[in-house]
Design an enzyme around this catalytic site. Structure first.
Site, PDB file in Angstrom:
ATOM      1  N   SER A  35      -6.895 -45.893  58.247  1.00  0.00           N
ATOM      2  CA  SER A  35      -7.393 -45.209  58.094  1.00  0.00           C
ATOM      3  C   SER A  35      -8.070 -43.501  57.910  1.00  0.00           C
ATOM      4  O   SER A  35      -9.096 -42.756  58.330  1.00  0.00           O
ATOM      5  CB  SER A  35      -8.270 -44.695  60.065  1.00  0.00           C
ATOM      6  OG  SER A  35      -6.794 -44.328  60.020  1.00  0.00           O
ATOM      7  N   TYR A  61      -8.980 -45.644  49.863  1.00  0.00           N
ATOM      8  CA  TYR A  61     -10.190 -45.720  51.483  1.00  0.00           C
ATOM      9  C   TYR A  61     -10.925 -45.858  51.739  1.00  0.00           C
ATOM     10  O   TYR A  61     -11.512 -47.407  52.087  1.00  0.00           O
ATOM     11  CB  TYR A  61      -8.914 -44.785  52.541  1.00  0.00           C
ATOM     12  CG  TYR A  61      -9.971 -44.693  53.526  1.00  0.00           C
ATOM     13  CD1 TYR A  61      -9.776 -45.989  54.673  1.00  0.00           C
ATOM     14  CD2 TYR A  61     -10.999 -43.930  54.362  1.00  0.00           C
ATOM     15  CE1 TYR A  61     -10.207 -45.898  55.665  1.00  0.00           C
ATOM     16  CE2 TYR A  61     -11.571 -42.993  55.419  1.00  0.00           C
ATOM     17  CZ  TYR A  61     -11.133 -44.007  56.635  1.00  0.00           C
ATOM     18  OH  TYR A  61     -12.197 -44.407  57.465  1.00  0.00           O
ATOM     19  N   ASN A  72     -18.459 -43.834  56.317  1.00  0.00           N
ATOM     20  CA  ASN A  72     -18.551 -42.164  55.421  1.00  0.00           C
ATOM     21  C   ASN A  72     -18.526 -42.194  53.966  1.00  0.00           C
ATOM     22  O   ASN A  72     -19.003 -41.770  53.086  1.00  0.00           O
ATOM     23  CB  ASN A  72     -19.299 -40.714  56.188  1.00  0.00           C
ATOM     24  CG  ASN A  72     -17.524 -40.027  56.607  1.00  0.00           C
ATOM     25  OD1 ASN A  72     -17.213 -39.421  55.542  1.00  0.00           O
ATOM     26  ND2 ASN A  72     -17.049 -39.851  57.277  1.00  0.00           N
ATOM     27  N   ARG A  91     -17.690 -29.320  59.455  1.00  0.00           N
ATOM     28  CA  ARG A  91     -18.423 -30.060  58.737  1.00  0.00           C
ATOM     29  C   ARG A  91     -18.228 -31.817  59.936  1.00  0.00           C
ATOM     30  O   ARG A  91     -19.793 -32.113  59.796  1.00  0.00           O
ATOM     31  CB  ARG A  91     -17.455 -30.894  58.103  1.00  0.00           C
ATOM     32  CG  ARG A  91     -17.789 -32.269  57.612  1.00  0.00           C
ATOM     33  CD  ARG A  91     -16.940 -32.956  56.590  1.00  0.00           C
ATOM     34  NE  ARG A  91     -17.004 -33.967  56.258  1.00  0.00           N
ATOM     35  CZ  ARG A  91     -16.376 -35.149  56.558  1.00  0.00           C
ATOM     36  NH1 ARG A  91     -15.402 -34.988  57.882  1.00  0.00           N
ATOM     37  NH2 ARG A  91     -16.080 -36.377  56.295  1.00  0.00           N
ATOM     38  N   SER A 149     -17.933 -39.126  62.439  1.00  0.00           N
ATOM     39  CA  SER A 149     -16.140 -38.856  62.914  1.00  0.00           C
ATOM     40  C   SER A 149     -16.054 -39.333  64.328  1.00  0.00           C
ATOM     41  O   SER A 149     -17.392 -38.288  64.839  1.00  0.00           O
ATOM     42  CB  SER A 149     -15.784 -37.363  62.901  1.00  0.00           C
ATOM     43  OG  SER A 149     -15.192 -37.071  62.121  1.00  0.00           O
TER      44      SER A 149
HETATM   45  P1  NAI Z   1      -5.877 -44.637  63.436  1.00  0.00           P
HETATM   46  O1  NAI Z   1      -5.912 -44.991  62.231  1.00  0.00           O
HETATM   47  O2  NAI Z   1      -6.411 -44.446  64.893  1.00  0.00           O
HETATM   48  O3  NAI Z   1      -6.959 -47.060  64.557  1.00  0.00           O
HETATM   49  C1  NAI Z   1      -6.306 -47.621  63.882  1.00  0.00           C
HETATM   50  C2  NAI Z   1      -5.648 -49.395  64.035  1.00  0.00           C
HETATM   51  O4  NAI Z   1      -5.762 -50.096  63.184  1.00  0.00           O
HETATM   52  C3  NAI Z   1      -4.016 -48.675  64.388  1.00  0.00           C
HETATM   53  O5  NAI Z   1      -3.822 -48.689  65.555  1.00  0.00           O
HETATM   54  C4  NAI Z   1      -3.219 -49.751  63.243  1.00  0.00           C
HETATM   55  O6  NAI Z   1      -2.190 -49.573  63.699  1.00  0.00           O
HETATM   56  C5  NAI Z   1      -4.366 -50.679  62.943  1.00  0.00           C
HETATM   57  N1  NAI Z   1      -3.683 -51.407  61.799  1.00  0.00           N
HETATM   58  C6  NAI Z   1      -3.432 -50.447  60.568  1.00  0.00           C
HETATM   59  N2  NAI Z   1      -3.554 -51.851  59.765  1.00  0.00           N
HETATM   60  C7  NAI Z   1      -3.279 -53.008  60.158  1.00  0.00           C
HETATM   61  C8  NAI Z   1      -3.140 -54.068  59.695  1.00  0.00           C
HETATM   62  N3  NAI Z   1      -2.522 -54.212  58.916  1.00  0.00           N
HETATM   63  N4  NAI Z   1      -3.329 -54.852  60.664  1.00  0.00           N
HETATM   64  C9  NAI Z   1      -3.322 -54.773  61.926  1.00  0.00           C
HETATM   65  N5  NAI Z   1      -3.552 -53.843  62.667  1.00  0.00           N
HETATM   66  C10 NAI Z   1      -3.668 -52.826  61.869  1.00  0.00           C
HETATM   67  O7  NAI Z   1      -8.203 -45.443  63.083  1.00  0.00           O
HETATM   68  P2  NAI Z   1      -9.015 -45.205  63.944  1.00  0.00           P
HETATM   69  O8  NAI Z   1      -9.626 -43.570  63.923  1.00  0.00           O
HETATM   70  O9  NAI Z   1      -9.465 -45.598  65.114  1.00  0.00           O
HETATM   71  O10 NAI Z   1     -10.347 -45.747  62.934  1.00  0.00           O
HETATM   72  C11 NAI Z   1     -10.896 -46.922  63.521  1.00  0.00           C
HETATM   73  C12 NAI Z   1     -11.638 -47.820  62.291  1.00  0.00           C
HETATM   74  O11 NAI Z   1     -12.911 -47.171  62.458  1.00  0.00           O
HETATM   75  C13 NAI Z   1     -10.649 -47.523  61.261  1.00  0.00           C
HETATM   76  O12 NAI Z   1     -11.518 -48.675  60.539  1.00  0.00           O
HETATM   77  C14 NAI Z   1     -11.320 -46.799  60.203  1.00  0.00           C
HETATM   78  O13 NAI Z   1     -11.162 -46.915  59.098  1.00  0.00           O
HETATM   79  C15 NAI Z   1     -12.643 -46.713  61.095  1.00  0.00           C
HETATM   80  N6  NAI Z   1     -13.490 -44.827  61.041  1.00  0.00           N
HETATM   81  C16 NAI Z   1     -12.491 -44.267  61.777  1.00  0.00           C
HETATM   82  C17 NAI Z   1     -13.741 -42.955  61.832  1.00  0.00           C
HETATM   83  C18 NAI Z   1     -13.212 -42.416  63.590  1.00  0.00           C
HETATM   84  O14 NAI Z   1     -13.617 -40.824  62.889  1.00  0.00           O
HETATM   85  N7  NAI Z   1     -12.950 -42.363  63.897  1.00  0.00           N
HETATM   86  C19 NAI Z   1     -14.617 -42.881  60.957  1.00  0.00           C
HETATM   87  C20 NAI Z   1     -15.000 -43.524  59.797  1.00  0.00           C
HETATM   88  C21 NAI Z   1     -14.511 -44.936  60.080  1.00  0.00           C
HETATM   89  C1  15L Z   2     -13.000 -41.130  58.304  1.00  0.00           C
HETATM   90  O1  15L Z   2     -13.397 -42.286  57.755  1.00  0.00           O
HETATM   91  C2  15L Z   2     -11.416 -41.435  59.484  1.00  0.00           C
HETATM   92  O2  15L Z   2     -11.499 -42.726  59.311  1.00  0.00           O
HETATM   93  C3  15L Z   2     -11.269 -40.354  59.705  1.00  0.00           C
HETATM   94  O3  15L Z   2     -10.591 -40.294  60.784  1.00  0.00           O
HETATM   95  C4  15L Z   2     -12.678 -39.266  60.161  1.00  0.00           C
HETATM   96  O4  15L Z   2     -11.043 -38.608  59.176  1.00  0.00           O
HETATM   97  C5  15L Z   2     -13.841 -39.387  59.377  1.00  0.00           C
HETATM   98  O5  15L Z   2     -13.683 -40.751  58.201  1.00  0.00           O
HETATM   99  C6  15L Z   2     -14.285 -37.864  58.878  1.00  0.00           C
HETATM  100  O6  15L Z   2     -14.693 -38.276  58.149  1.00  0.00           O
HETATM  101  O7  15L Z   2     -13.888 -36.872  59.494  1.00  0.00           O
END
Ligand code: NAI
Ligand code: 15L
Length: 269
Positions: free
Chosen positions: A73, A138, A110, A176, A167
């Protein structure tokens, strides 16, 4: 499409996955969970890598839809992004095709358009049709995911809503984030809309709350039936007092992706 009930949630151990595990059952979903890491308090969760095709196929068998959050992420070396976000997302779509799953909600970001110049308060909102301008490997993987979703719609009829999440955390913690914050409750509202809207084909939307300082156009998300209830503005006075307003001459603030464009946060694992 009839309303999905049983839904696979990938990335269930992560930050967003944990929030959605708490919020989505109230909409009537029965969640099946998958993550690379064990999901705390959920002994029935599938612990598997996204590239484990046998485990993936079993995990998607019989579900009505998939919410795909799993992946790296933040920024990481290309090989790691390639494995989890690019190959992993491809493997998930293949499993969905093989098992006849018709709808996926893809957690885009984003950062697929992170090098888009940040709009000022008087500029038009950024449309969802703005070209991909990834700010990191990413962000590039999220551009890939959106294109993969388009391919699987055009070729195989699998529907996806790609949500370019801003976010999504319990509270905004930076100036931001005042523009791109999606409250967890609005996140659940948007995922519910994305799971239940009719005839989405492949639709790309931005994912945020109805923030006063919004940078992008939420009309695509609203067209799915999403009605955001939250606004980051109550947090603004304190955050601006602590951090100051964003400076357009500071490269860290010049683009949507913020510091991902200048000194991206690195995936810790
Ligand atoms: P996070 O990093 O907390 O959770 C991601 C999860 O995916 C982790 O538990 C990890 O173990 C699992 N993972 C990673 N690689 C893996 C694999 N090869 N196989 C199985 N599981 C795997 O991220 P978060 O914040 O929960 O984000 C979730 C999704 O939303 C991500 O795809 C991230 O890119 C996207 N995202 C999140 C944002 C946010 O504000 N939290 C913003 C934009 C996108
Ligand atoms: C993302 O894509 C990330 O997964 C999240 O952890 C934040 O950094 C978010 O963007 C952001 O732009 O704030």
């Amino acid at each position: 499409m009839s309303a999905p009930r049983t839904v696979l949630l990938t990335g269930a151990a992560g930050g967003l996955g944990t929030l959605m595990r708490e919020l989505l059952p109230a909409y009537g979903y029965q969640l099946r969970l998958l993550d690379l890491r064990p999901v705390e308090g959920e002994p029935e969760a599938v612990t598997a890598d996204l590239t484990d095709t046998a485990a993936l196929r079993e995990a998607v068998r019989g579900v009505d839809a998939i919410i795909h959050l799993a992946g790296i992420s933040l920024e990481a070396p290309f090989e790691k992004i390639l494995h989890s976000n690019i190959e992993g997302t491809y493997r998930l779509y293949e499993a969905a095709r093989e098992e006849g799953v018709g709808r996926i909600v893809f957690a885009s970001s984003n950062h697929a358009v992170g090098f888009t110049p940040r709009p000022s308060a008087t500029d038009p909102l950024i449309p969802v049709t703005t070209p991909h301008r990834p700010d990191t490997y990413y962000g590039l993987s999220k551009s890939f995911g959106e294109d993969l979703a388009q391919l699987y719609w055009d070729l195989h009829g699998i529907e996806t809503v790609s949500v370019r999440i801003g976010s999504c955390f319990p509270e905004p913690t930076t100036v931001r984030m005042l523009s791109i914050w999606m409250s967890p409750a609005d996140g659940a509202r948007l995922i519910h809309a994305a799971l239940t809207a009719e005839d989405v084909g492949h639709t790309v939307v931005y994912g945020s709350s109805a923030n006063t300082r919004l940078w992008w156009d939420l009309s695509g998300a609203r067209a799915l039936g999403y009605e955001p209830q939250d606004d980051s503005e109550p947090y603004a006075a304190q955050l601006v007092a602590e951090q100051g307003e964003l400076d357009p001459d500071n490269p860290d603030h010049a683009h949507l992706g913020g510091q991902f464009c200048t000194r991206p946060p690195i995936w810790p694992h």
